[in-house]
Design a protein around this motif. Sequence first.
Motif, PDB file in Angstrom:
ATOM      1  N   GLY A 289       0.755  -1.154   0.264  1.00  0.00           N
ATOM      2  CA  GLY A 289      -0.088  -0.062  -0.164  1.00  0.00           C
ATOM      3  C   GLY A 289       1.095   1.199  -0.160  1.00  0.00           C
ATOM      4  O   GLY A 289       0.640   2.316  -0.743  1.00  0.00           O
ATOM      5  N   LEU A 290       2.054   1.500   0.812  1.00  0.00           N
ATOM      6  CA  LEU A 290       2.632   2.435   0.844  1.00  0.00           C
ATOM      7  C   LEU A 290       3.436   2.462  -0.311  1.00  0.00           C
ATOM      8  O   LEU A 290       3.668   3.673  -0.802  1.00  0.00           O
ATOM      9  CB  LEU A 290       3.675   2.404   1.974  1.00  0.00           C
ATOM     10  N   PHE A 291       3.883   1.375  -1.086  1.00  0.00           N
ATOM     11  CA  PHE A 291       4.670   1.299  -2.224  1.00  0.00           C
ATOM     12  C   PHE A 291       3.587   1.991  -3.272  1.00  0.00           C
ATOM     13  O   PHE A 291       4.082   2.943  -3.989  1.00  0.00           O
ATOM     14  CB  PHE A 291       4.878  -0.222  -2.439  1.00  0.00           C
ATOM     15  N   ALA A 292       2.446   1.745  -3.424  1.00  0.00           N
ATOM     16  CA  ALA A 292       1.402   2.092  -4.350  1.00  0.00           C
ATOM     17  C   ALA A 292       1.306   3.709  -4.132  1.00  0.00           C
ATOM     18  O   ALA A 292       1.286   4.271  -5.266  1.00  0.00           O
ATOM     19  CB  ALA A 292       0.188   1.466  -3.982  1.00  0.00           C
ATOM     20  N   VAL A 293       1.282   4.285  -2.906  1.00  0.00           N
ATOM     21  CA  VAL A 293       0.822   5.586  -2.723  1.00  0.00           C
ATOM     22  C   VAL A 293       2.019   6.362  -3.228  1.00  0.00           C
ATOM     23  O   VAL A 293       1.801   7.512  -3.769  1.00  0.00           O
ATOM     24  CB  VAL A 293       0.854   5.977  -1.248  1.00  0.00           C
ATOM     25  N   LEU A 294       3.077   5.855  -3.481  1.00  0.00           N
ATOM     26  CA  LEU A 294       4.356   6.435  -4.078  1.00  0.00           C
ATOM     27  C   LEU A 294       4.438   6.544  -5.638  1.00  0.00           C
ATOM     28  O   LEU A 294       5.150   7.138  -6.227  1.00  0.00           O
ATOM     29  CB  LEU A 294       5.597   5.723  -3.632  1.00  0.00           C
ATOM     30  N   HIS A 295       3.308   6.088  -6.113  1.00  0.00           N
ATOM     31  CA  HIS A 295       3.278   5.808  -7.584  1.00  0.00           C
ATOM     32  C   HIS A 295       1.819   6.380  -8.234  1.00  0.00           C
ATOM     33  O   HIS A 295       1.229   5.478  -8.579  1.00  0.00           O
ATOM     34  CB  HIS A 295       3.437   4.372  -7.788  1.00  0.00           C
ATOM     35  N   PRO A 296       1.774   7.640  -8.191  1.00  0.00           N
ATOM     36  CA  PRO A 296       0.624   8.101  -8.691  1.00  0.00           C
ATOM     37  C   PRO A 296       0.645   7.965 -10.086  1.00  0.00           C
ATOM     38  O   PRO A 296       1.649   7.882 -10.868  1.00  0.00           O
ATOM     39  CB  PRO A 296       0.190   9.414  -8.150  1.00  0.00           C
ATOM     40  N   PRO A 297      -0.573   8.270 -10.993  1.00  0.00           N
ATOM     41  CA  PRO A 297      -1.887   8.666 -10.662  1.00  0.00           C
ATOM     42  C   PRO A 297      -2.631   7.213  -9.999  1.00  0.00           C
ATOM     43  O   PRO A 297      -2.090   6.032 -10.036  1.00  0.00           O
ATOM     44  CB  PRO A 297      -2.613   8.892 -11.958  1.00  0.00           C
ATOM     45  N   ILE A 298      -4.046   7.413  -9.663  1.00  0.00           N
ATOM     46  CA  ILE A 298      -4.644   6.437  -8.855  1.00  0.00           C
ATOM     47  C   ILE A 298      -4.733   5.158  -9.392  1.00  0.00           C
ATOM     48  O   ILE A 298      -4.653   4.090  -9.088  1.00  0.00           O
ATOM     49  CB  ILE A 298      -6.157   6.795  -8.411  1.00  0.00           C
ATOM     50  N   LEU A 299      -4.852   5.107 -10.980  1.00  0.00           N
ATOM     51  CA  LEU A 299      -4.993   4.105 -11.793  1.00  0.00           C
ATOM     52  C   LEU A 299      -3.926   3.233 -11.637  1.00  0.00           C
ATOM     53  O   LEU A 299      -3.571   1.959 -11.667  1.00  0.00           O
ATOM     54  CB  LEU A 299      -5.360   4.051 -13.177  1.00  0.00           C
ATOM     55  N   ALA A 300      -2.689   3.855 -11.824  1.00  0.00           N
ATOM     56  CA  ALA A 300      -1.348   3.211 -11.590  1.00  0.00           C
ATOM     57  C   ALA A 300      -1.136   2.744 -10.490  1.00  0.00           C
ATOM     58  O   ALA A 300      -0.351   1.603 -10.058  1.00  0.00           O
ATOM     59  CB  ALA A 300      -0.293   4.300 -11.947  1.00  0.00           C
ATOM     60  N   MET A 301      -1.484   3.252  -9.250  1.00  0.00           N
ATOM     61  CA  MET A 301      -1.422   3.013  -7.801  1.00  0.00           C
ATOM     62  C   MET A 301      -2.150   1.690  -7.874  1.00  0.00           C
ATOM     63  O   MET A 301      -1.521   0.773  -6.913  1.00  0.00           O
ATOM     64  CB  MET A 301      -1.876   3.874  -6.985  1.00  0.00           C
ATOM     65  N   ILE A 302      -3.157   1.377  -8.463  1.00  0.00           N
ATOM     66  CA  ILE A 302      -3.870  -0.255  -8.193  1.00  0.00           C
ATOM     67  C   ILE A 302      -2.916  -1.048  -8.530  1.00  0.00           C
ATOM     68  O   ILE A 302      -2.681  -2.010  -8.012  1.00  0.00           O
ATOM     69  CB  ILE A 302      -5.280  -0.006  -8.755  1.00  0.00           C
ATOM     70  N   ASP A 303      -2.364  -0.840  -9.976  1.00  0.00           N
ATOM     71  CA  ASP A 303      -1.468  -1.874 -10.393  1.00  0.00           C
ATOM     72  C   ASP A 303      -0.414  -2.037  -9.695  1.00  0.00           C
ATOM     73  O   ASP A 303       0.243  -3.200  -9.378  1.00  0.00           O
ATOM     74  CB  ASP A 303      -0.978  -1.410 -11.781  1.00  0.00           C
ATOM     75  N   VAL A 304       0.258  -0.888  -9.148  1.00  0.00           N
ATOM     76  CA  VAL A 304       1.658  -0.948  -8.594  1.00  0.00           C
ATOM     77  C   VAL A 304       1.569  -1.614  -7.045  1.00  0.00           C
ATOM     78  O   VAL A 304       2.406  -2.331  -6.477  1.00  0.00           O
ATOM     79  CB  VAL A 304       2.117   0.547  -8.042  1.00  0.00           C
ATOM     80  N   PHE A 305       0.346  -1.707  -6.527  1.00  0.00           N
ATOM     81  CA  PHE A 305      -0.150  -2.322  -5.307  1.00  0.00           C
ATOM     82  C   PHE A 305       0.095  -3.886  -5.609  1.00  0.00           C
ATOM     83  O   PHE A 305       0.690  -4.301  -4.816  1.00  0.00           O
ATOM     84  CB  PHE A 305      -1.469  -1.949  -4.814  1.00  0.00           C
ATOM     85  N   PHE A 306      -0.493  -4.325  -6.747  1.00  0.00           N
ATOM     86  CA  PHE A 306      -0.330  -5.803  -6.920  1.00  0.00           C
ATOM     87  C   PHE A 306       1.195  -6.078  -7.112  1.00  0.00           C
ATOM     88  O   PHE A 306       1.533  -7.082  -6.955  1.00  0.00           O
ATOM     89  CB  PHE A 306      -1.428  -6.272  -7.894  1.00  0.00           C
ATOM     90  N   VAL A 307       1.823  -5.219  -7.741  1.00  0.00           N
ATOM     91  CA  VAL A 307       3.278  -5.616  -8.251  1.00  0.00           C
ATOM     92  C   VAL A 307       3.835  -5.472  -6.644  1.00  0.00           C
ATOM     93  O   VAL A 307       4.939  -6.138  -6.330  1.00  0.00           O
ATOM     94  CB  VAL A 307       3.722  -4.314  -9.077  1.00  0.00           C
ATOM     95  N   GLY A 308       3.462  -4.587  -5.832  1.00  0.00           N
ATOM     96  CA  GLY A 308       4.346  -4.593  -4.502  1.00  0.00           C
ATOM     97  C   GLY A 308       3.911  -5.985  -3.829  1.00  0.00           C
ATOM     98  O   GLY A 308       4.934  -6.408  -2.891  1.00  0.00           O
ATOM     99  N   LEU A 309       2.929  -6.471  -3.919  1.00  0.00           N
ATOM    100  CA  LEU A 309       2.470  -7.715  -3.369  1.00  0.00           C
ATOM    101  C   LEU A 309       3.473  -8.795  -3.624  1.00  0.00           C
ATOM    102  O   LEU A 309       3.867  -9.622  -3.214  1.00  0.00           O
ATOM    103  CB  LEU A 309       1.011  -8.232  -3.625  1.00  0.00           C
ATOM    104  N   LEU A 310       3.557  -9.014  -5.114  1.00  0.00           N
ATOM    105  CA  LEU A 310       4.214  -9.778  -5.865  1.00  0.00           C
ATOM    106  C   LEU A 310       5.814  -9.681  -5.589  1.00  0.00           C
ATOM    107  O   LEU A 310       6.390 -10.674  -5.112  1.00  0.00           O
ATOM    108  CB  LEU A 310       4.045  -9.686  -7.349  1.00  0.00           C
ATOM    109  N   LEU A 311       6.364  -8.410  -5.319  1.00  0.00           N
ATOM    110  CA  LEU A 311       7.658  -8.283  -5.145  1.00  0.00           C
ATOM    111  C   LEU A 311       7.986  -8.809  -3.773  1.00  0.00           C
ATOM    112  O   LEU A 311       9.048  -9.282  -3.252  1.00  0.00           O
ATOM    113  CB  LEU A 311       8.148  -6.813  -5.101  1.00  0.00           C
ATOM    114  N   ALA A 312       6.910  -8.267  -2.872  1.00  0.00           N
ATOM    115  CA  ALA A 312       6.929  -8.931  -1.252  1.00  0.00           C
ATOM    116  C   ALA A 312       6.943 -10.500  -1.114  1.00  0.00           C
ATOM    117  O   ALA A 312       7.937 -11.024  -0.440  1.00  0.00           O
ATOM    118  CB  ALA A 312       5.928  -8.456  -0.296  1.00  0.00           C
ATOM    119  N   TYR A 313       6.025 -11.124  -1.954  1.00  0.00           N
ATOM    120  CA  TYR A 313       6.058 -12.568  -2.080  1.00  0.00           C
ATOM    121  C   TYR A 313       7.415 -13.166  -2.362  1.00  0.00           C
ATOM    122  O   TYR A 313       8.129 -14.091  -1.975  1.00  0.00           O
ATOM    123  CB  TYR A 313       4.752 -12.955  -2.684  1.00  0.00           C
ATOM    124  N   LEU A 314       7.885 -12.492  -3.509  1.00  0.00           N
ATOM    125  CA  LEU A 314       9.080 -12.936  -4.033  1.00  0.00           C
ATOM    126  C   LEU A 314      10.526 -12.949  -3.055  1.00  0.00           C
ATOM    127  O   LEU A 314      11.409 -13.682  -2.808  1.00  0.00           O
ATOM    128  CB  LEU A 314       9.657 -12.186  -5.293  1.00  0.00           C
TER     129      LEU A 314
END
Length: 142
Positions: free
Chosen positions: A86-111
Amino acid sequence: DRVDISKAIILFIAVITLIAIIQALLERLGLPLQRYTFSTNSGAIFALAVTIFITPFVEELYFRGFLFKGLLMHHRPWIAYVVSAGLFAVLHPPILAMIDVFFVGLLLAYLTKQTRSIWPSVLIHMLNNAVVFGYLLFGLKS
């Protein structure tokens, strides 16, 4: 614990503030990094280096190396995943990009959790930024 989350959020705010200050200074020097226009070759090379190499390393060091791993030590795994992504996503506006970046952040955390290293996440992050940079540089028509 709450103190660790508070410290991480304070550090996050400090990093965002520092990034904003640096971006303002770079824009005053004629490097409009946020607009994705490269009026000079040196500006494009600088943007390329920052976007593909420096930023992924720094972001992974903080979001997966410090924040995610720290949250994992004191909280349930889902909290560590959601807060760090979530915090990773907030750093990457606009809002539509933030949604994608949130899931990328989950994937990177899992990795990071699966490999017990931030390096695979750094490499994936660099690859992702290289693709986005290439698309912005060559794929957009004005």
